[in-house]
Write a protein that holds these residues in place. Structure first.
Motif, PDB file in Angstrom:
ATOM      1  N   LEU A  48       0.815  -1.210   0.000  1.00  0.00           N
ATOM      2  CA  LEU A  48       0.000   0.000   0.000  1.00  0.00           C
ATOM      3  C   LEU A  48       0.853   1.265   0.000  1.00  0.00           C
ATOM      4  O   LEU A  48       0.347   2.343   0.291  1.00  0.00           O
ATOM      5  CB  LEU A  48      -0.942  -0.010   1.213  1.00  0.00           C
ATOM      6  CG  LEU A  48      -1.968  -1.129   1.232  1.00  0.00           C
ATOM      7  CD1 LEU A  48      -2.785  -1.084   2.513  1.00  0.00           C
ATOM      8  CD2 LEU A  48      -2.869  -1.045   0.026  1.00  0.00           C
ATOM      9  N   TRP A  49       2.126   1.150  -0.333  1.00  0.00           N
ATOM     10  CA  TRP A  49       2.978   2.336  -0.271  1.00  0.00           C
ATOM     11  C   TRP A  49       2.738   3.283  -1.435  1.00  0.00           C
ATOM     12  O   TRP A  49       3.193   4.429  -1.392  1.00  0.00           O
ATOM     13  CB  TRP A  49       4.457   1.964  -0.157  1.00  0.00           C
ATOM     14  CG  TRP A  49       5.075   1.412  -1.397  1.00  0.00           C
ATOM     15  CD1 TRP A  49       5.128   0.115  -1.774  1.00  0.00           C
ATOM     16  CD2 TRP A  49       5.744   2.137  -2.418  1.00  0.00           C
ATOM     17  NE1 TRP A  49       5.771  -0.011  -2.970  1.00  0.00           N
ATOM     18  CE2 TRP A  49       6.168   1.221  -3.395  1.00  0.00           C
ATOM     19  CE3 TRP A  49       6.020   3.485  -2.616  1.00  0.00           C
ATOM     20  CZ2 TRP A  49       6.846   1.604  -4.537  1.00  0.00           C
ATOM     21  CZ3 TRP A  49       6.703   3.856  -3.749  1.00  0.00           C
ATOM     22  CH2 TRP A  49       7.109   2.920  -4.693  1.00  0.00           C
ATOM     23  N   LEU A  50       2.041   2.908  -2.461  1.00  0.00           N
ATOM     24  CA  LEU A  50       1.686   3.834  -3.540  1.00  0.00           C
ATOM     25  C   LEU A  50       0.298   4.458  -3.362  1.00  0.00           C
ATOM     26  O   LEU A  50       0.173   5.677  -3.466  1.00  0.00           O
ATOM     27  CB  LEU A  50       1.776   3.136  -4.896  1.00  0.00           C
ATOM     28  CG  LEU A  50       3.177   2.953  -5.451  1.00  0.00           C
ATOM     29  CD1 LEU A  50       3.143   2.118  -6.716  1.00  0.00           C
ATOM     30  CD2 LEU A  50       3.816   4.284  -5.736  1.00  0.00           C
ATOM     31  N   PRO A  51      -0.746   3.671  -3.094  1.00  0.00           N
ATOM     32  CA  PRO A  51      -2.055   4.307  -3.006  1.00  0.00           C
ATOM     33  C   PRO A  51      -2.255   5.187  -1.768  1.00  0.00           C
ATOM     34  O   PRO A  51      -2.979   6.181  -1.837  1.00  0.00           O
ATOM     35  CB  PRO A  51      -3.040   3.139  -3.014  1.00  0.00           C
ATOM     36  CG  PRO A  51      -2.267   1.934  -2.720  1.00  0.00           C
ATOM     37  CD  PRO A  51      -0.858   2.211  -3.101  1.00  0.00           C
ATOM     38  N   ALA A  90      -1.089   7.331  -8.022  1.00  0.00           N
ATOM     39  CA  ALA A  90      -2.289   6.512  -8.207  1.00  0.00           C
ATOM     40  C   ALA A  90      -2.254   5.766  -9.538  1.00  0.00           C
ATOM     41  O   ALA A  90      -2.665   4.603  -9.617  1.00  0.00           O
ATOM     42  CB  ALA A  90      -3.530   7.385  -8.114  1.00  0.00           C
ATOM     43  N   SER A  91      -1.758   6.406 -10.577  1.00  0.00           N
ATOM     44  CA  SER A  91      -1.689   5.747 -11.886  1.00  0.00           C
ATOM     45  C   SER A  91      -0.708   4.585 -11.874  1.00  0.00           C
ATOM     46  O   SER A  91      -0.995   3.513 -12.413  1.00  0.00           O
ATOM     47  CB  SER A  91      -1.277   6.749 -12.963  1.00  0.00           C
ATOM     48  OG  SER A  91      -2.223   7.779 -13.061  1.00  0.00           O
ATOM     49  N   VAL A  92       0.437   4.766 -11.250  1.00  0.00           N
ATOM     50  CA  VAL A  92       1.421   3.683 -11.151  1.00  0.00           C
ATOM     51  C   VAL A  92       0.856   2.547 -10.304  1.00  0.00           C
ATOM     52  O   VAL A  92       1.020   1.372 -10.624  1.00  0.00           O
ATOM     53  CB  VAL A  92       2.756   4.203 -10.576  1.00  0.00           C
ATOM     54  CG1 VAL A  92       3.697   3.064 -10.235  1.00  0.00           C
ATOM     55  CG2 VAL A  92       3.414   5.157 -11.555  1.00  0.00           C
ATOM     56  N   GLY A 100      -4.932  -2.400  -3.208  1.00  0.00           N
ATOM     57  CA  GLY A 100      -5.128  -0.972  -3.027  1.00  0.00           C
ATOM     58  C   GLY A 100      -5.686  -0.261  -4.241  1.00  0.00           C
ATOM     59  O   GLY A 100      -5.541   0.949  -4.361  1.00  0.00           O
ATOM     60  N   LYS A 101      -6.316  -0.996  -5.159  1.00  0.00           N
ATOM     61  CA  LYS A 101      -6.858  -0.350  -6.356  1.00  0.00           C
ATOM     62  C   LYS A 101      -7.979   0.619  -6.017  1.00  0.00           C
ATOM     63  O   LYS A 101      -8.113   1.660  -6.645  1.00  0.00           O
ATOM     64  CB  LYS A 101      -7.350  -1.391  -7.354  1.00  0.00           C
ATOM     65  CG  LYS A 101      -6.238  -2.057  -8.113  1.00  0.00           C
ATOM     66  CD  LYS A 101      -6.789  -2.893  -9.245  1.00  0.00           C
ATOM     67  CE  LYS A 101      -5.694  -3.589  -9.981  1.00  0.00           C
ATOM     68  NZ  LYS A 101      -5.075  -2.823 -11.007  1.00  0.00           N
ATOM     69  N   GLY A 102      -8.786   0.288  -5.026  1.00  0.00           N
ATOM     70  CA  GLY A 102      -9.870   1.189  -4.626  1.00  0.00           C
ATOM     71  C   GLY A 102      -9.341   2.512  -4.101  1.00  0.00           C
ATOM     72  O   GLY A 102      -9.888   3.579  -4.403  1.00  0.00           O
ATOM     73  N   MET A 103      -8.260   2.448  -3.322  1.00  0.00           N
ATOM     74  CA  MET A 103      -7.656   3.683  -2.810  1.00  0.00           C
ATOM     75  C   MET A 103      -7.047   4.493  -3.942  1.00  0.00           C
ATOM     76  O   MET A 103      -7.120   5.716  -3.937  1.00  0.00           O
ATOM     77  CB  MET A 103      -6.600   3.359  -1.761  1.00  0.00           C
ATOM     78  CG  MET A 103      -7.174   2.982  -0.433  1.00  0.00           C
ATOM     79  SD  MET A 103      -5.937   2.910   0.863  1.00  0.00           S
ATOM     80  CE  MET A 103      -5.196   1.356   0.508  1.00  0.00           C
ATOM     81  N   ALA A 104      -6.459   3.824  -4.911  1.00  0.00           N
ATOM     82  CA  ALA A 104      -5.860   4.531  -6.042  1.00  0.00           C
ATOM     83  C   ALA A 104      -6.933   5.218  -6.877  1.00  0.00           C
ATOM     84  O   ALA A 104      -6.751   6.365  -7.326  1.00  0.00           O
ATOM     85  CB  ALA A 104      -5.044   3.572  -6.897  1.00  0.00           C
ATOM     86  N   ILE A 105      -8.062   4.560  -7.071  1.00  0.00           N
ATOM     87  CA  ILE A 105      -9.158   5.175  -7.820  1.00  0.00           C
ATOM     88  C   ILE A 105      -9.715   6.364  -7.047  1.00  0.00           C
ATOM     89  O   ILE A 105      -9.992   7.422  -7.620  1.00  0.00           O
ATOM     90  CB  ILE A 105     -10.247   4.128  -8.121  1.00  0.00           C
ATOM     91  CG1 ILE A 105      -9.714   3.103  -9.117  1.00  0.00           C
ATOM     92  CG2 ILE A 105     -11.520   4.785  -8.646  1.00  0.00           C
ATOM     93  CD1 ILE A 105     -10.606   1.901  -9.311  1.00  0.00           C
TER      94      ILE A 105
END
Length: 123
Positions: A48-51, A90-92, A100-105
């Motif tokens: 989760l270090w990106l989102p 978020a894009s990466v 963590g796709k939901g957090m990125a969106i």
């Protein structure tokens, strides 16, 4: 032929232990090959270090929109920098990770709202 219960290496049916890893085999037991959760078709779950930083970077300019005072150029530039960082992170995260796709969106949506709000602010 059968497979080792420990490492999945193909061994002879009558082998008492695996020549690869040395694990003792149960007599007459024909185990299936060990399956890894991370095969060539299965992407790594990621972290989760990106989102999470994307969410934080998108929340800062979004919360700054509630400031009723006019913005100066430094605040405007800072807001655009945070929005850019949130969008990139978020894009990466969406492209490379499954976790963590939901957090990125959510970060992308918040960054878009912050961008619209920032463009509408007065200097």
């Amino acid at each position: 032929m059968s497979y080792c219960r420990a490492c999945g290496h193909q061994i002879h049916e009558s082998a008492l232990s695996c020549p690869q890893c040395g694990a003792v085999q149960a007599p007459g037991h024909h185990a299936q090959p060990a399956r890894s959760n991370h095969g060539p078709d299965t992407p790594l779950p990621g972290t989760l270090w990106l989102p999470v930083p994307a969410l934080i970077c998108s929340a800062i300019p979004l919360l700054a929109l509630f400031d009723s005072n006019g913005w100066d150029q430094d605040q405007l530039l800072g807001s655009f920098l945070f929005i850019t960082a949130a969008t990139v992170l978020a894009s990466v995260s969406l492209a490379k990770q499954t976790r963590g796709k939901g957090m990125a969106i959510a970060a992308l949506v918040m960054a878009a709202i912050a961008l619209l709000g920032t463009c509408g602010t007065r200097l």
